[in-house]
Design a protein around this motif. Structure first.
Motif, PDB file in Angstrom:
ATOM      1  N   ILE A  24      69.713 -56.431 -59.593  1.00 49.74           N
ATOM      2  CA  ILE A  24      70.592 -57.365 -58.918  1.00 49.74           C
ATOM      3  C   ILE A  24      71.480 -56.798 -57.930  1.00 49.74           C
ATOM      4  O   ILE A  24      71.516 -57.245 -56.974  1.00 49.74           O
ATOM      5  N   TYR A  25      71.961 -55.536 -58.009  1.00 46.95           N
ATOM      6  CA  TYR A  25      72.782 -54.801 -57.341  1.00 46.95           C
ATOM      7  C   TYR A  25      72.100 -54.536 -55.872  1.00 46.95           C
ATOM      8  O   TYR A  25      72.680 -54.739 -54.920  1.00 46.95           O
ATOM      9  N   ARG A  26      70.664 -54.057 -56.008  1.00 45.04           N
ATOM     10  CA  ARG A  26      70.003 -53.999 -54.871  1.00 45.04           C
ATOM     11  C   ARG A  26      69.760 -55.381 -54.071  1.00 45.04           C
ATOM     12  O   ARG A  26      69.894 -54.940 -52.949  1.00 45.04           O
ATOM     13  N   ARG A  27      69.628 -56.325 -54.605  1.00 44.82           N
ATOM     14  CA  ARG A  27      69.440 -57.617 -53.833  1.00 44.82           C
ATOM     15  C   ARG A  27      70.649 -58.060 -53.413  1.00 44.82           C
ATOM     16  O   ARG A  27      70.722 -58.546 -52.197  1.00 44.82           O
ATOM     17  N   GLU A  28      71.747 -57.801 -53.848  1.00 47.38           N
ATOM     18  CA  GLU A  28      73.305 -58.141 -53.373  1.00 47.38           C
ATOM     19  C   GLU A  28      73.474 -57.234 -52.042  1.00 47.38           C
ATOM     20  O   GLU A  28      73.795 -57.608 -51.097  1.00 47.38           O
ATOM     21  N   LEU A  29      73.155 -55.916 -52.243  1.00 50.64           N
ATOM     22  CA  LEU A  29      73.135 -54.777 -51.300  1.00 50.64           C
ATOM     23  C   LEU A  29      72.369 -55.271 -50.040  1.00 50.64           C
ATOM     24  O   LEU A  29      72.784 -55.203 -49.014  1.00 50.64           O
ATOM     25  N   ALA A  30      71.254 -55.662 -50.230  1.00 55.42           N
ATOM     26  CA  ALA A  30      70.302 -56.153 -49.123  1.00 55.42           C
ATOM     27  C   ALA A  30      70.790 -57.362 -48.310  1.00 55.42           C
ATOM     28  O   ALA A  30      70.639 -57.521 -47.173  1.00 55.42           O
ATOM     29  N   ILE A  31      71.667 -58.128 -49.058  1.00 57.57           N
ATOM     30  CA  ILE A  31      72.435 -59.408 -48.506  1.00 57.57           C
ATOM     31  C   ILE A  31      73.670 -58.886 -47.611  1.00 57.57           C
ATOM     32  O   ILE A  31      73.898 -59.165 -46.505  1.00 57.57           O
ATOM     33  N   LEU A  32      74.373 -57.800 -48.303  1.00 60.85           N
ATOM     34  CA  LEU A  32      75.710 -57.314 -47.921  1.00 60.85           C
ATOM     35  C   LEU A  32      75.623 -56.362 -46.633  1.00 60.85           C
ATOM     36  O   LEU A  32      76.229 -56.711 -45.562  1.00 60.85           O
ATOM     37  N   ALA A  33      74.613 -55.590 -46.556  1.00 67.61           N
ATOM     38  CA  ALA A  33      74.464 -54.568 -45.411  1.00 67.61           C
ATOM     39  C   ALA A  33      74.395 -55.303 -43.856  1.00 67.61           C
ATOM     40  O   ALA A  33      75.014 -54.961 -43.430  1.00 67.61           O
ATOM     41  N   PRO A  34      73.447 -56.184 -43.884  1.00 64.58           N
ATOM     42  CA  PRO A  34      73.419 -56.751 -42.572  1.00 64.58           C
ATOM     43  C   PRO A  34      74.692 -57.735 -42.095  1.00 64.58           C
ATOM     44  O   PRO A  34      75.366 -57.809 -41.036  1.00 64.58           O
ATOM     45  N   LEU A  73      70.498 -43.807 -66.527  1.00 63.55           N
ATOM     46  CA  LEU A  73      69.504 -43.436 -65.448  1.00 63.55           C
ATOM     47  C   LEU A  73      68.911 -42.160 -65.788  1.00 63.55           C
ATOM     48  O   LEU A  73      69.756 -40.842 -66.013  1.00 63.55           O
ATOM     49  N   THR A  74      67.452 -41.941 -65.579  1.00 65.70           N
ATOM     50  CA  THR A  74      67.093 -40.399 -65.577  1.00 65.70           C
ATOM     51  C   THR A  74      67.419 -39.881 -64.107  1.00 65.70           C
ATOM     52  O   THR A  74      67.697 -40.809 -63.359  1.00 65.70           O
ATOM     53  N   GLU A  75      67.315 -38.670 -64.212  1.00 67.92           N
ATOM     54  CA  GLU A  75      67.309 -38.009 -62.688  1.00 67.92           C
ATOM     55  C   GLU A  75      66.543 -38.630 -61.644  1.00 67.92           C
ATOM     56  O   GLU A  75      67.211 -38.752 -60.409  1.00 67.92           O
ATOM     57  N   ASP A  76      65.400 -38.871 -62.081  1.00 67.40           N
ATOM     58  CA  ASP A  76      64.414 -39.626 -60.912  1.00 67.40           C
ATOM     59  C   ASP A  76      65.140 -40.927 -60.622  1.00 67.40           C
ATOM     60  O   ASP A  76      65.056 -41.354 -59.464  1.00 67.40           O
ATOM     61  N   GLU A  77      65.288 -41.896 -61.506  1.00 73.50           N
ATOM     62  CA  GLU A  77      65.770 -43.201 -61.431  1.00 73.50           C
ATOM     63  C   GLU A  77      67.217 -43.187 -60.530  1.00 73.50           C
ATOM     64  O   GLU A  77      67.502 -43.823 -59.504  1.00 73.50           O
ATOM     65  N   ALA A  78      68.019 -42.195 -60.954  1.00 78.25           N
ATOM     66  CA  ALA A  78      69.397 -41.801 -60.084  1.00 78.25           C
ATOM     67  C   ALA A  78      69.122 -41.597 -58.653  1.00 78.25           C
ATOM     68  O   ALA A  78      69.504 -42.222 -57.524  1.00 78.25           O
ATOM     69  N   ALA A  79      68.190 -40.619 -58.205  1.00 78.17           N
ATOM     70  CA  ALA A  79      67.828 -40.209 -57.116  1.00 78.17           C
ATOM     71  C   ALA A  79      67.419 -41.415 -56.311  1.00 78.17           C
ATOM     72  O   ALA A  79      67.664 -41.609 -55.144  1.00 78.17           O
ATOM     73  N   GLU A  80      66.242 -42.189 -56.783  1.00 80.07           N
ATOM     74  CA  GLU A  80      65.654 -43.189 -56.293  1.00 80.07           C
ATOM     75  C   GLU A  80      66.533 -44.499 -55.762  1.00 80.07           C
ATOM     76  O   GLU A  80      66.751 -44.759 -54.719  1.00 80.07           O
ATOM     77  N   PHE A  81      67.553 -44.616 -56.938  1.00 83.40           N
ATOM     78  CA  PHE A  81      68.406 -45.571 -56.441  1.00 83.40           C
ATOM     79  C   PHE A  81      69.617 -45.382 -55.233  1.00 83.40           C
ATOM     80  O   PHE A  81      69.731 -46.050 -54.466  1.00 83.40           O
ATOM     81  N   LYS A  82      70.121 -43.938 -55.270  1.00 87.43           N
ATOM     82  CA  LYS A  82      70.841 -43.610 -54.325  1.00 87.43           C
ATOM     83  C   LYS A  82      70.229 -43.436 -52.973  1.00 87.43           C
ATOM     84  O   LYS A  82      70.850 -43.887 -51.852  1.00 87.43           O
ATOM     85  N   LEU A  83      68.901 -43.167 -52.854  1.00 85.06           N
ATOM     86  CA  LEU A  83      68.108 -43.004 -51.677  1.00 85.06           C
ATOM     87  C   LEU A  83      68.082 -44.389 -51.249  1.00 85.06           C
ATOM     88  O   LEU A  83      68.015 -44.856 -50.036  1.00 85.06           O
ATOM     89  N   TYR A  84      67.723 -45.531 -51.990  1.00 87.17           N
ATOM     90  CA  TYR A  84      67.567 -46.847 -51.654  1.00 87.17           C
ATOM     91  C   TYR A  84      68.896 -47.418 -50.998  1.00 87.17           C
ATOM     92  O   TYR A  84      69.137 -48.010 -49.900  1.00 87.17           O
ATOM     93  N   VAL A  85      69.891 -47.018 -51.518  1.00 89.39           N
ATOM     94  CA  VAL A  85      71.422 -47.164 -50.771  1.00 89.39           C
ATOM     95  C   VAL A  85      71.516 -46.639 -49.497  1.00 89.39           C
ATOM     96  O   VAL A  85      72.021 -47.242 -48.672  1.00 89.39           O
ATOM     97  N   LEU A  86      71.165 -45.368 -49.472  1.00 91.61           N
ATOM     98  CA  LEU A  86      71.333 -44.915 -48.203  1.00 91.61           C
ATOM     99  C   LEU A  86      70.227 -45.540 -47.097  1.00 91.61           C
ATOM    100  O   LEU A  86      70.787 -45.905 -45.803  1.00 91.61           O
ATOM    101  N   GLN A  87      69.133 -45.799 -47.392  1.00 96.89           N
ATOM    102  CA  GLN A  87      68.255 -46.567 -46.529  1.00 96.89           C
ATOM    103  C   GLN A  87      68.612 -48.058 -46.318  1.00 96.89           C
ATOM    104  O   GLN A  87      68.374 -48.305 -45.061  1.00 96.89           O
TER     105      GLN A  87
END
Length: 167
Positions: A24-34, A73-87
């Protein structure tokens, strides 16, 4: 069942419930960034604060991101999530870099400070029900009754005045 899926089926896709909220956060972020890109085109604090407050789900999830949602989160999930935020923020970072002649570390610092403003302002303006009742009962505690939008705008005014170059 309101979304047409059983709880058991939902957990086949998400290992823990926090991952559902991160989606849900990812979806909200995808709206917020632009929307933030648009808000920064004419960097008025009122517009920036309004852009953030128009997404209360994002603000609420941001306020619990570090101490609740990211914990299991696992380490992989955490890294993937933060990479998504950066992207997701990459176009905004490029815009701020060009618009204000800020380095990438300065842009990231600015966005982290804005995020911390959202977290702090949200938490302070949304106390527990017991604390909210106590604040309402005692006039001497009126200073602790905070409106999120107004408090965030004040915070961003101070923050941006310090972090952005004068025009």
């Amino acid at each position: 069942s309101d979304v047409g899926i059983t709880k058991a089926a939902l957990y086949r896709y998400f290992r823990v419930k926090e991952l559902i909220f991160l989606e849900i956060y990812r979806r909200e972020l995808a709206i917020l960034a632009p929307a933030l890109q648009e808000a920064f085109k004419t960097p008025h604090v009122e517009v920036l604060a309004a852009t953030l407050t128009k997404q209360p789900i994002f603000c609420k999830l941001t306020a619990v991101l570090g101490d609740v949602l990211e914990k299991p989160l696992t380490e992989d999930e955490a890294a993937e999530f933060k990479l998504y935020v950066l992207q997701t923020f990459e176009p905004l970072c490029l815009q701020l870099n060009q618009q204000f002649d800020l380095s990438q570390p300065q842009v990231i610092a600015l966005l982290m400070h804005i995020t911390s403003a959202v977290v702090g302002c949200w938490k302070l303006s949304h106390p527990s029900p017991m604390m909210a009742a106590a604040l309402q009962q005692h006039e001497a505690l009126a200073h602790f009754r905070l409106d999120f939008a107004a408090f965030l705008q004040q915070h961003l005014t101070m923050l941006l005045g310090q972090m952005l170059p004068s025009n």
